[in-house]
Design an enzyme around this catalytic site. Structure first.
Site, PDB file in Angstrom:
ATOM      1  N   ASP A 215      24.087  64.975  20.115  1.00 11.01           N
ATOM      2  CA  ASP A 215      23.974  65.917  19.005  1.00 11.01           C
ATOM      3  C   ASP A 215      23.674  65.128  17.734  1.00 11.01           C
ATOM      4  O   ASP A 215      24.369  64.147  17.432  1.00 11.01           O
ATOM      5  CB  ASP A 215      25.266  66.712  18.823  1.00 11.01           C
ATOM      6  CG  ASP A 215      25.502  67.700  19.956  1.00 11.01           C
ATOM      7  OD1 ASP A 215      24.610  67.836  20.817  1.00 11.01           O
ATOM      8  OD2 ASP A 215      26.573  68.337  19.975  1.00 11.01           O
TER       9      ASP A 215
ATOM     10  N   ASP B  29      24.984  80.564  24.253  1.00 12.24           N
ATOM     11  CA  ASP B  29      26.267  80.040  23.793  1.00 12.24           C
ATOM     12  C   ASP B  29      27.202  81.225  23.619  1.00 12.24           C
ATOM     13  O   ASP B  29      26.975  82.076  22.745  1.00 12.24           O
ATOM     14  CB  ASP B  29      26.096  79.286  22.472  1.00 12.24           C
ATOM     15  CG  ASP B  29      25.024  78.206  22.573  1.00 12.24           C
ATOM     16  OD1 ASP B  29      24.939  77.571  23.639  1.00 12.24           O
ATOM     17  OD2 ASP B  29      24.272  78.013  21.597  1.00 12.24           O
TER      18      ASP B  29
END
Length: 262
Positions: free
Chosen positions: A8, A130
């Site tokens: 990330d 998500d």
């Protein structure tokens, strides 16, 4: 079960968040490409990269860092975060990204998914869902889509999508264990190829997920558990290697150039 390390990127650095909270970040390395090399040396076959800044702004804030990873490695890279137009997807695919992950745009502009599938095929385009308590969230997990996770998956399936990256937000970055029941429930209803994500703590979680392979769960993205060395094999690597050199060239582009030159 394919294990996919996650990188990330926020502010140009390699970070991990807890439950997607941008206020709870931990910086692991200043250069994401260095982290990519470490995962490659630890036998990664595919790396999952997310531009966290882009997930909020909708602009490729860390494009140069991502290109550096692609240019450095000889394995496929998938990229997600803020890909909301056909131009965004094309820009990444043109530099050698293996496949792109469409998140918020799958909810806000579903026709984009159809357009991309038609142009690039389902191997190059996957959708990330998500979910929190069974509801898909968007815009860097800051907004609710008001759609049930499996309903969104089935809609994407009708548009030609073959793979979903399913993240249990309540588990992500917590090291509290994978959301086995939520992933199982989703897989049973979606009936698609699924990459699980969120909360993996150790090898016991991988054993659980292997029980879902018959439902299409064939891979898992792991972040913090790898960074915190929760797997015994990582400790063995460090015991037998005095240090991890970051100067090895993995660049596919340079390998091809040398081959032609030779």
């Amino acid at each position: 079960m394919l294990i996919i390390p996650a990188i990330d990127i926020k502010g140009g650095k390699c970070v991990r968040l807890t439950r997607g909270d941008f206020e709870q970040e931990k910086i692991y390395l200043d250069e994401p490409s260095d982290m990519a090399i470490i995962w490659r040396k630890q036998n990664a076959k595919l790396i999952h990269v997310v531009d966290l800044d882009a997930a909020l702004t909708g602009k490729p804030e860390n494009f140069d860092k991502i290109k550096q990873i692609v240019d450095t490695l000889d394995i496929p890279i998938e990229i997600g975060g803020g890909i909301r137009t056909a131009e965004d997807a094309a820009r990444y695919l043109d530099i050698g990204v293996y496949r792109v992950v469409i998140g918020s745009a799958a909810v806000k502009n579903p026709s984009l998914v159809s357009q991309l599938i038609e142009k690039y095929g389902p191997r190059k385009i996957v959708v990330g869902i998500d979910a929190e308590d069974g509801i898909a969230k968007i815009s860097g997990w800051t907004e609710s889509s008001q759609k049930k996770d499996y309903e969104l998956a089935l809609e994407m399936k009708d548009r030609g999508v073959e793979r979903i990256i399913y993240t249990d937000i309540t588990r992500d970055g917590t090291l509290e264990g994978v959301g086995y029941e939520t992933t199982k429930a989703f897989a049973e209803k979606a009936q698609m190829r699924i990459t699980a994500s969120g909360g993996v703590f150790g090898k016991q979680d991988l054993s659980k997920l292997c029980k879902l392979e018959h439902l299409g769960v064939d891979s898992v993205i792991i972040g913090k558990a790898l960074y915190e060395e929760r797997f015994p094999c990582q400790k063995l690597w460090h015991l037998f290697e005095e240090s991890i050199s970051l100067d090895t060239n993995f660049s596919t582009a340079e390998q091809k150039q040398n081959s032609v030159a030779g």
